[in-house]
Write a protein that holds these residues in place. Structure first.
Motif, PDB file in Angstrom:
ATOM      1  N   LEU A   2     -43.110 -27.318 108.392  1.00  0.00           N
ATOM      2  CA  LEU A   2     -44.020 -26.719 109.367  1.00  0.00           C
ATOM      3  C   LEU A   2     -45.448 -26.675 108.823  1.00  0.00           C
ATOM      4  O   LEU A   2     -46.413 -26.882 109.565  1.00  0.00           O
ATOM      5  N   ALA A   3     -45.579 -26.432 107.520  1.00  0.00           N
ATOM      6  CA  ALA A   3     -46.909 -26.440 106.897  1.00  0.00           C
ATOM      7  C   ALA A   3     -47.539 -27.831 107.033  1.00  0.00           C
ATOM      8  O   ALA A   3     -48.730 -27.963 107.344  1.00  0.00           O
ATOM      9  N   LYS A   4     -46.727 -28.863 106.819  1.00  0.00           N
ATOM     10  CA  LYS A   4     -47.231 -30.243 106.937  1.00  0.00           C
ATOM     11  C   LYS A   4     -47.715 -30.540 108.360  1.00  0.00           C
ATOM     12  O   LYS A   4     -48.747 -31.184 108.558  1.00  0.00           O
ATOM     13  N   LYS A   5     -46.941 -30.070 109.339  1.00  0.00           N
ATOM     14  CA  LYS A   5     -47.347 -30.282 110.737  1.00  0.00           C
ATOM     15  C   LYS A   5     -48.671 -29.580 111.032  1.00  0.00           C
ATOM     16  O   LYS A   5     -49.548 -30.130 111.704  1.00  0.00           O
ATOM     17  N   ALA A   6     -48.798 -28.353 110.524  1.00  0.00           N
ATOM     18  CA  ALA A   6     -50.028 -27.589 110.754  1.00  0.00           C
ATOM     19  C   ALA A   6     -51.224 -28.264 110.081  1.00  0.00           C
ATOM     20  O   ALA A   6     -52.333 -28.305 110.637  1.00  0.00           O
ATOM     21  N   ILE A   7     -51.011 -28.803 108.873  1.00  0.00           N
ATOM     22  CA  ILE A   7     -52.094 -29.496 108.161  1.00  0.00           C
ATOM     23  C   ILE A   7     -52.518 -30.748 108.939  1.00  0.00           C
ATOM     24  O   ILE A   7     -53.711 -31.013 109.112  1.00  0.00           O
ATOM     25  N   LYS A   8     -51.515 -31.500 109.398  1.00  0.00           N
ATOM     26  CA  LYS A   8     -51.823 -32.726 110.139  1.00  0.00           C
ATOM     27  C   LYS A   8     -52.640 -32.423 111.398  1.00  0.00           C
ATOM     28  O   LYS A   8     -53.682 -33.051 111.651  1.00  0.00           O
ATOM     29  N   MET A   9     -52.190 -31.417 112.170  1.00  0.00           N
ATOM     30  CA  MET A   9     -52.918 -31.049 113.396  1.00  0.00           C
ATOM     31  C   MET A   9     -54.279 -30.464 113.066  1.00  0.00           C
ATOM     32  O   MET A   9     -55.271 -30.715 113.766  1.00  0.00           O
ATOM     33  N   GLY A  10     -54.313 -29.668 112.007  1.00  0.00           N
ATOM     34  CA  GLY A  10     -55.581 -29.053 111.614  1.00  0.00           C
ATOM     35  C   GLY A  10     -56.627 -30.095 111.259  1.00  0.00           C
ATOM     36  O   GLY A  10     -57.798 -29.985 111.656  1.00  0.00           O
ATOM     37  N   LEU A  11     -56.221 -31.117 110.519  1.00  0.00           N
ATOM     38  CA  LEU A  11     -57.174 -32.165 110.128  1.00  0.00           C
ATOM     39  C   LEU A  11     -57.559 -33.056 111.301  1.00  0.00           C
ATOM     40  O   LEU A  11     -58.651 -33.636 111.307  1.00  0.00           O
TER      41      LEU A  11
END
Length: 468
Positions: A49-58
């Motif tokens: 979930l952290a990876k998904k949030a990072i991807k969307m955030g960037l």
């Protein structure tokens, strides 16, 4: 990186983000929201979930330094150090004075066991830091790197600096004492803790650590006093009650020790350690029924605790109830078939019951698991002799000779065995060798090979040795 501590704000952001994942809708979050969401997932071990949030955030904030630093954290977790370094180089070019970049650089280096370089990166971050809280964290990180290098004096210095910045950092306090312990500096640890308690007199952790230091020095009176102060500072501090119980046991105050252990049972779910110690105390008091009750509770609470099974097995063996002892050690072996202590006890109890084949198997398994004590080799060979397995006994003893090349007990047995299988030359060699090593052990021939002692060649060798 700074995070919002507004719990309602974080909960709303998380709910909104997770709702977006379920519906595939694309919603906008500011970069701070993404940072808090990512931090939450990392703190709770939800890496995907952290990876998904990072991807969307960037995707929404491609220039965010902090979001890219989070990406580096994930890359480090995945051991993708080369990619992490590439991003760090880019970030360093953009913000050469950002301490977080050096902290992440140190993290990458540390994970690759490059601890000296990690320390250098952290020292640069320390120079760039402009907050006391940041400095305290950095001191702690530097201390950990020195621990990895086993440079305990340097680690101690930085953990102490950490406490100077934040005296409530109990993790740093534990690490300070860990360094003192490793360096065998009990008195220095005591001096440090007393000075620390002068400024923080109600710190239960410090009192607890002080008690442990006095306990290590066998100063049980001062240890008991320190644990009392820990309990005064926090009357729900389970560790202090457990340690106080151990002190009271050393002072043979078993009833008081039981009282302290039982307090821990009332404060939280029973621990196998407390149950076991209560069992031991009742055994010392001669309260056998209560001792067995608590030993039973110990193995029920934690079937993987070998001390529990060993305690109840030895209890029954001590009272010569070998059938009961065998019952419990069999249970233990079934739970953990690679526990050498179980197999050794299993072998000895079977031997007591004259179950020779089972005892031999127990000693054999003990040897297979790496217990090479001479008694284990000798017990197994003696059982094999009784079973008439002379070749197996010889093979067992020849293995033992590799570990104990100058053992008279092994040589007497080998001498007797070779005479038994009619290999006279080898029998003479080993018997003479045994007598050379220790003439007083010749009774072994009489005990294990009674039919041999009157054999002319054996009598002659022993007689000749006694005369010389």
């Amino acid at each position: 990186m700074e995070y919002s501590h507004n719990e309602d704000f974080n909960n709303i952001s998380l709910t909104k983000f997770e709702s977006m994942l379920k519906t595939n809708d694309v919603l906008f979050f500011d970069s701070n929201e993404f940072e808090n969401i990512i931090h939450h997932y990392l703190e709770n071990g939800k890496i995907s979930l952290a990876k998904k949030a990072i991807k969307m955030g960037l995707q929404q904030h491609p220039s965010s330094i902090n979001l890219r630093l989070f990406k580096i954290e994930i890359l480090v977790i995945e051991n993708k150090f080369e990619t992490a370094n590439e991003i760090l180089e880019e970030l360093h070019y953009l913000e050469p004075n950002n301490e977080e970049i050096y902290i992440q650089k140190a993290n990458v280096l540390s994970k690759q066991d490059m601890h000296e370089q990690a320390i250098n990166a952290l020292l640069i971050a320390l120079d760039l830091s402009d907050s006391e809280e940041g400095e305290s964290d950095l001191y702690g990180l530097i201390g950990m790197e020195y621990l990895f290098l086993e440079q305990f004096e340097n680690a101690l210095l930085y953990f102490q600096k950490c406490l100077e910045e934040d005296y409530t950092d109990y993790s740093a306090l534990h690490n300070v004492i860990y360094c003192f312990d490793f360096l065998d500096k009990n008195q220095e640890a005591i001096d440090f803790l007393n000075a620390y308690l002068d400024t923080n007199p109600y710190c239960e952790v410090a009192w607890h650590q002080l008690g442990r230091q006095y306990f290590a020095l066998k100063d049980y009176k001062r240890a008991s006093t320190a644990f009392d102060f820990a309990i005064i500072s926090d009357d729900t501090f389970i560790g202090a009650y457990l340690e106080k119980g151990k002190v009271l046991e050393k002072q043979k105050k078993y009833t008081e020790a039981i009282e302290n252990y039982k307090i821990t049972l009332a404060l939280e779910d029973p621990t196998s350690f407390a149950l076991l110690r209560i069992g031991y105390c009742y055994e010392k008091l001669g309260e056998d029924d209560l001792a067995v009750q608590f030993f039973n509770q110990t193995v029920e609470e934690d079937p993987l605790l070998d001390k529990g099974w060993i305690a109840i097995t030895k209890f029954y063996a001590k009272h010569q109830n070998y059938q009961k002892a065998l019952h419990f050690i069999k249970k233990a072996v079934n739970i953990d078939s690679d526990n050498v202590l179980y197999w050794k006890l299993y072998a000895k109890i079977n031997l007591r019951l004259n179950f020779l084949e089972e005892a031999e198997q127990g000693f054999k398994r003990t040897l297979e698991l790496g217990n090479y004590e001479i008694d284990t080799w000798l017990h197994r060979s003696d059982i094999l002799i009784k079973l008439g397995e002379y070749d197996a006994a010889i093979y067992n003893l020849l293995q033992a000779v590799e570990f104990y090349p100058e053992s008279a007990e092994i040589e007497y047995r080998l001498g007797g065995l070779y005479f038994k299988i009619l290999e006279q030359d080898k029998g003479r060699y080993h018997l003479k060798n045994a007598l050379r090593l220790n003439k007083d052990y010749d009774f072994i021939i009489e005990e294990l090979f009674p039919n041999l002692q009157n054999k002319p060649v054996v009598k002659a060798i022993i007689s000749s040795s006694k005369k010389s």
